[in-house]
Design a protein around this motif. Structure first.
Motif, PDB file in Angstrom:
ATOM      1  N   ARG A 181       7.589   9.042   6.758  1.00 13.02           N
ATOM      2  CA  ARG A 181       8.866   8.030   7.168  1.00 13.02           C
ATOM      3  C   ARG A 181       9.077   7.158   5.802  1.00 13.02           C
ATOM      4  N   ASP A 182       7.990   6.400   5.584  1.00 15.11           N
ATOM      5  CA  ASP A 182       8.039   5.422   4.576  1.00 15.11           C
ATOM      6  C   ASP A 182       8.373   6.081   3.112  1.00 15.11           C
ATOM      7  N   LEU A 183       7.834   7.138   2.908  1.00 16.56           N
ATOM      8  CA  LEU A 183       7.894   7.984   1.384  1.00 16.56           C
ATOM      9  C   LEU A 183       9.166   8.543   1.179  1.00 16.56           C
ATOM     10  N   TRP A 197       3.780  15.312  -1.315  1.00 19.95           N
ATOM     11  CA  TRP A 197       3.476  14.359  -2.307  1.00 19.95           C
ATOM     12  C   TRP A 197       2.264  13.504  -1.858  1.00 19.95           C
ATOM     13  N   GLY A 198       2.248  13.176  -0.704  1.00 27.19           N
ATOM     14  CA  GLY A 198       1.040  12.447  -0.228  1.00 27.19           C
ATOM     15  C   GLY A 198      -0.289  13.037  -0.383  1.00 27.19           C
ATOM     16  N   TRP A 243       7.600  -0.086  -3.675  1.00 25.52           N
ATOM     17  CA  TRP A 243       6.197  -0.392  -4.088  1.00 25.52           C
ATOM     18  C   TRP A 243       5.346  -1.130  -3.004  1.00 25.52           C
ATOM     19  N   ILE A 244       5.655  -0.984  -1.854  1.00 27.51           N
ATOM     20  CA  ILE A 244       4.703  -1.611  -0.759  1.00 27.51           C
ATOM     21  C   ILE A 244       4.711  -0.791   0.434  1.00 27.51           C
ATOM     22  N   PHE A 245       3.692  -0.964   1.255  1.00 27.92           N
ATOM     23  CA  PHE A 245       3.699  -0.215   2.428  1.00 27.92           C
ATOM     24  C   PHE A 245       4.843  -1.089   3.579  1.00 27.92           C
ATOM     25  N   ASN A 246       5.701  -0.129   3.908  1.00 25.00           N
ATOM     26  CA  ASN A 246       6.582  -0.569   4.762  1.00 25.00           C
ATOM     27  C   ASN A 246       6.321  -0.330   6.374  1.00 25.00           C
TER      28      ASN A 246
END
Lengths: 278, 356
Positions: A33-35, A242-243, A47-50
């Motif tokens: 979701r964040d990616l 990607w992860g 560039w941070i973990f949301n």
């Protein structure tokens, strides 16, 4: 003032070198979701973990792909190629530098030229040889093919290195009570350790990054090396995982980075010594 | 038969590299206990000669005897009873000083306790006992040189071979090291072959000097013999600083093509000689005077009837206070007994006519 500029430059390079690692780390542990956020969401900071980090991708990598298998395959090929290269290239380079006189130079040049032949020219003859030996789709094919790249280059490398080590020391050992053979077996290796380490690092690097030959000779997923398996198998249609991909890259690159930092001085010494003193 | 005990003997020794005669038919007899210096310009074959004695280079032809035993054919370096010190000292970089000195002893299978004793003895002899645990890279040039000598010493060799061991030291250290080396050699009384291109070193160290050029030994003798009675113009000009002056003589009393040689220090203002002393007088056109503290070097030329034009150098010791104006012609003279005659074509010494 000068010092400050130096530190600023160093800091800049550090950021440049470190950023890919940071990005890998981020991507490997971000939730999908964040990616995958649309480009139009301007409030999203990439560039941070949301969202809280997740182990989902790592689980996918280790649970549902052949990744552990690829690592093992890579290790097998690496060890075999490094051993073969060291066993062949070190004595060859040593003798070309020390024993054959004028012919050593010419042979050395010849060997270096073989290294310059582009690999693409060699696919067809190689596949014939590989087929003849029954090594299609096996790690054996890579163990056969990689040394053809590493041996010429490393022989040449060792030759340059040995030339830069004064012969005096070996002659001294001969006067001090050793035979020529004993000198080669006991005294010389100790003198050319940086050269040997360079050979190890070079073959290691080549095997870790090689893609084209692996792609040509390996087709089963369970036979692949990391450099081949990761981009080939971690994609569905045209969508990359990607992860998981970044997690794979991270797992591989961190130990490598540590090893390189341990050996970097010797490595540079090996590459430059011949050039400076030769 | 021979009353002199021979340490090393070379008979008609040659070494060719392709067409190049590095060493060309050398006969040399080195006495037991003597320090023989091989002196010559670079490329004269002196190092090749030394390496052949060591067994690192194979002679193309000829024979080598060490302590009466023939060694040229198949005796490897380790079995020749020699020790060598290289110009680079060739210390094992990954071994401490103690391990370096112990290396030849370990190779010969000496028991460990005995090795430790011997290493300590040798290190104390050269005053490096406190460096035993250091690595070569932590030592200065002079200290490294001593380690190399120590390592040679513990082998207890029949012959020491030294290849320009002082060349890598700075000038100041070289004098002390030379003195130390000479004292050491006197103490152990061991046959030593010493290679150098520095004639001062050769004169100072050698019991005898063998002057080499183009692979051949031109002359062998004590420093005094080589200096005072050179056998040819090569030796005359190579030994001595500044070199011997050579002037062509055109005198009907002498065979044509004769060169007259005299040392710069014998070439002095005429007033310096007692009136009864037989001298050869020259008209010396002074070009330049170099003041060097202990000496003055006077550069100029002699050109007058009976002599060809030639540049000569006079070396005036500080006690000769005569003013020497540059650009003027002065009367200089050489005592007759200091004159030497050479053949201009071959360079060989001529004993013939004692001057016009």
């Amino acid at each position: 003032m000068k010092r400050a500029g130096l530190y600023a430059a160093a800091a800049g390079f550090m950021l440049f070198a470190g950023f890919p690692f940071y990005w890998m780390l981020l991507t490997a542990f971000k939730q999908n979701r964040d990616l995958y956020v649309g480009a139009f969401d301007t409030r999203h900071v990439p560039w941070i973990f949301n969202d809280p980090p997740t182990l989902e991708h790592v689980r996918l990598l280790f649970g549902q792909t052949e990744f552990p298998r690829w690592v093992l395959n890579t290790l097998v090929v690496v060890v075999a190629v490094v051993v073969i290269t060291v066993v062949v290239a070190v004595p060859a380079g040593y003798s070309l530098a020390r024993l054959t006189g004028r012919w050593g130079e010419r042979l050395g040049m010849g060997i270096f030229f073989t290294y310059l032949i582009p690999p693409t020219l060699l696919f067809i003859p190689f596949s014939r040889v590989v087929a003849l030996l029954g090594l299609q789709n096996s790690l054996g094919a890579l163990i056969l093919v990689y040394p053809t790249i590493t041996i010429p280059f490393c022989t040449w490398l060792v030759m340059g290195f040995v030339r830069s080590v004064p012969w005096d020391i070996e002659e001294q050992a001969m006067i001090d009570g050793y035979s020529r053979l004993a000198v080669i077996m006991k005294v010389a290796p100790r003198l050319i350790v940086p050269g040997i380490l360079t050979v190890v690092v070079f073959s290691f690097t080549l095997v870790m990054q090689e893609f084209v030959y692996a792609l040509t000779f390996l087709s089963s997923v369970d036979k692949m090396t990391v450099s081949l398996g990761v981009p080939i198998a971690l994609v569905r249609g045209d969508v990359y995982h990607w992860g998981a991909l970044m997690a794979a890259a991270l797992v591989i690159s961190i130990p490598l980075a540590i090893i390189y930092n341990l050996f970097i001085d010797r490595f540079i010494q090996g590459f430059t010594m011949g050039a400076v003193k030769g | 038969m021979d009353p002199i005990v021979v340490g090393v003997e070379l008979r008609n020794l040659s070494r060719r590299f392709g067409d190049f005669h590095a060493v060309d038919g050398v006969d040399l007899s080195i006495r037991e206990g003597e320090l023989l210096v091989l002196l010559g310009p670079s490329g004269c074959g002196k190092t090749t000669l030394l390496r052949m004695i060591a067994g690192l280079e194979r002679p193309t032809s000829g024979e080598i005897f060490i302590g009466g035993e023939r060694v040229d054919a198949d005796v490897p370096p380790r079995a020749r009873g020699i020790a060598m010190v290289f110009q680079s000292y060739a210390l094992y970089p990954h071994r401490t000083v103690a391990q370096n000195i112990a290396f030849p002893l370990e190779a010969s299978g000496m028991p460990r306790s005995q090795i430790a004793d011997k290493v300590r003895w040798a290190a104390e002899m050269f005053g490096i006992a406190r460096y035993l645990e250091r690595y070569p890279r932590q030592l200065s040039g002079g200290e490294r040189q001593r380690v190399a000598l120590c390592r040679a010493l513990v082998r207890d060799p029949k012959v020491f071979l030294l290849d320009e061991p002082l060349a890598n030291l700075d000038a100041k250290l070289r004098n002390t090291a030379r003195d130390e080396l000479k004292r050491f050699q006197r103490r152990i009384q061991r046959t030593t072959v010493y290679v150098t291109h520095d004639q001062v070193e050769a004169m100072g160290l050698g019991d005898r000097i063998a002057v080499m050029d183009h692979g051949k030994v031109r002359q062998i003798g004590t420093p005094q013999e080589v200096y005072e009675d050179p056998v040819d113009t090569f030796v005359a000009t190579f030994v001595g600083q500044p070199p011997m002056n050579l002037v062509e003589v055109r005198d009907p009393a002498l065979p044509p093509g004769t060169l007259l040689g005299f040392r710069p220090e014998h070439f002095l203002p005429q007033g310096h000689f007692a009136s009864g002393e037989p001298t050869q007088v020259f008209c010396f056109a002074v070009r330049r005077v170099e003041y060097l503290g202990s000496d003055r070097y006077v550069y100029g030329s002699v050109a007058e009837q009976g002599f060809g034009e030639a540049t000569v150098i006079a070396k005036l010791p500080a006690i000769v206070a005569t003013p020497i104006p540059e650009g003027e012609a002065l009367e200089f003279a050489v005592p007759r007994k200091a004159l030497r005659y050479f053949d201009a074509a071959t360079g060989a010494r001529r004993e013939g006519g004692r001057g016009p």
